[in-house]
Design a protein around this motif. Structure first.
Motif, PDB file in Angstrom:
ATOM      1  N   LYS A  33      49.827  32.248 -24.016  1.00  0.00           N
ATOM      2  CA  LYS A  33      51.035  32.131 -23.145  1.00  0.00           C
ATOM      3  C   LYS A  33      51.148  30.327 -23.828  1.00  0.00           C
ATOM      4  O   LYS A  33      52.266  30.854 -23.272  1.00  0.00           O
ATOM      5  CB  LYS A  33      50.769  32.315 -22.310  1.00  0.00           C
ATOM      6  CG  LYS A  33      50.822  32.911 -20.822  1.00  0.00           C
ATOM      7  CD  LYS A  33      50.775  33.455 -19.445  1.00  0.00           C
ATOM      8  CE  LYS A  33      49.187  32.022 -19.551  1.00  0.00           C
ATOM      9  NZ  LYS A  33      49.491  32.900 -17.941  1.00  0.00           N
ATOM     10  N   ASP A  34      51.011  29.518 -24.739  1.00  0.00           N
ATOM     11  CA  ASP A  34      50.543  28.452 -24.770  1.00  0.00           C
ATOM     12  C   ASP A  34      51.448  28.255 -26.122  1.00  0.00           C
ATOM     13  O   ASP A  34      52.367  27.468 -25.937  1.00  0.00           O
ATOM     14  CB  ASP A  34      49.296  27.597 -25.057  1.00  0.00           C
ATOM     15  CG  ASP A  34      48.410  27.685 -23.071  1.00  0.00           C
ATOM     16  OD1 ASP A  34      49.752  27.502 -22.118  1.00  0.00           O
ATOM     17  OD2 ASP A  34      47.798  26.572 -23.309  1.00  0.00           O
ATOM     18  N   ASP A  35      50.842  29.215 -27.028  1.00  0.00           N
ATOM     19  CA  ASP A  35      51.259  28.855 -28.062  1.00  0.00           C
ATOM     20  C   ASP A  35      52.025  30.649 -28.786  1.00  0.00           C
ATOM     21  O   ASP A  35      52.343  30.792 -30.080  1.00  0.00           O
ATOM     22  CB  ASP A  35      50.212  28.344 -29.365  1.00  0.00           C
ATOM     23  CG  ASP A  35      50.060  27.171 -28.370  1.00  0.00           C
ATOM     24  OD1 ASP A  35      50.786  26.763 -28.317  1.00  0.00           O
ATOM     25  OD2 ASP A  35      48.306  27.364 -28.463  1.00  0.00           O
ATOM     26  N   GLY A  36      51.855  30.958 -28.217  1.00  0.00           N
ATOM     27  CA  GLY A  36      52.613  32.189 -28.875  1.00  0.00           C
ATOM     28  C   GLY A  36      51.976  33.278 -29.400  1.00  0.00           C
ATOM     29  O   GLY A  36      50.800  33.390 -29.449  1.00  0.00           O
ATOM     30  N   LEU A  37      52.428  34.722 -30.881  1.00  0.00           N
ATOM     31  CA  LEU A  37      51.997  35.349 -31.639  1.00  0.00           C
ATOM     32  C   LEU A  37      50.873  33.885 -32.669  1.00  0.00           C
ATOM     33  O   LEU A  37      50.006  34.941 -32.756  1.00  0.00           O
ATOM     34  CB  LEU A  37      52.557  36.093 -32.426  1.00  0.00           C
ATOM     35  CG  LEU A  37      53.337  36.786 -31.895  1.00  0.00           C
ATOM     36  CD1 LEU A  37      54.288  37.383 -32.588  1.00  0.00           C
ATOM     37  CD2 LEU A  37      52.663  37.863 -30.828  1.00  0.00           C
TER      38      LEU A  37
END
Length: 166
Positions: A47-51
């Motif tokens: 959720k914070d940094d993506g993939l």
């Protein structure tokens, strides 16, 4: 049936995809065989940094607790280059005077380690041990009890009445 190969990244991606589809955290964690704490950690990173957050991270510490600050290490190297005959002890004393109270200066062994790491310490010459001491004839007795030694700490009386004290 052949083994199915998957990478850690793919497993984490499948884990996050199932959570995004609406499945509960407990049942998804149970299906993947991980704790809920680990599941929340993976999901929150996503959720914070993506993939990008699903890739493996380095386990190397961000900073080392007792590491010498870079400016102090650079100062040690610079002082040695200015004064090539100074040793670790003298360089440390100069640093203590210059940085009095600003930075905690390490032991002389740490200063020596910095100098060694930068190749500024010459290795001590090894002594030539080719000429080893050879024992006297007294030390090579031909058989047991052929050689007797005495270490007398008293006085010796000579035949002429004089006394000799060692």
């Amino acid at each position: 049936m052949p083994w199915r190969e998957t990478s850690v990244m793919e497993e984490r991606l499948r884990f996050v995809a199932r959570l995004l589809e609406g499945e509960g955290m407990s049942e998804v964690c149970r299906a993947f065989g991980i704790s809920r704490k680990t599941g929340y950690k993976i999901f929150n990173r996503y959720k914070d940094d993506g993939l990008e957050a699903l890739t493996d991270r380095s386990r190397r510490p961000v900073r080392y607790a007792n590491q010498l600050p870079d400016p102090v290490e650079a100062m040690i190297v610079r002082l040695r280059q200015e004064k090539p005959y100074w040793g670790a002890r003298k360089i440390r004393e100069l640093l203590v005077k210059r940085l009095a109270g600003d930075v905690r200066i390490s032991a002389k062994s740490t200063v020596h380690a910095v100098l060694d790491r930068h190749g500024l310490v010459s290795q001590a010459r090894k002594r030539n041990r080719a000429n080893k001491a050879v024992g006297t004839q007294l030390s090579a007795a031909p058989g047991p009890n052929d050689l007797w030694c005495a270490d007398f700490k008293g006085e010796f009386k000579l035949g002429n009445g004089n006394t000799v004290t060692p």
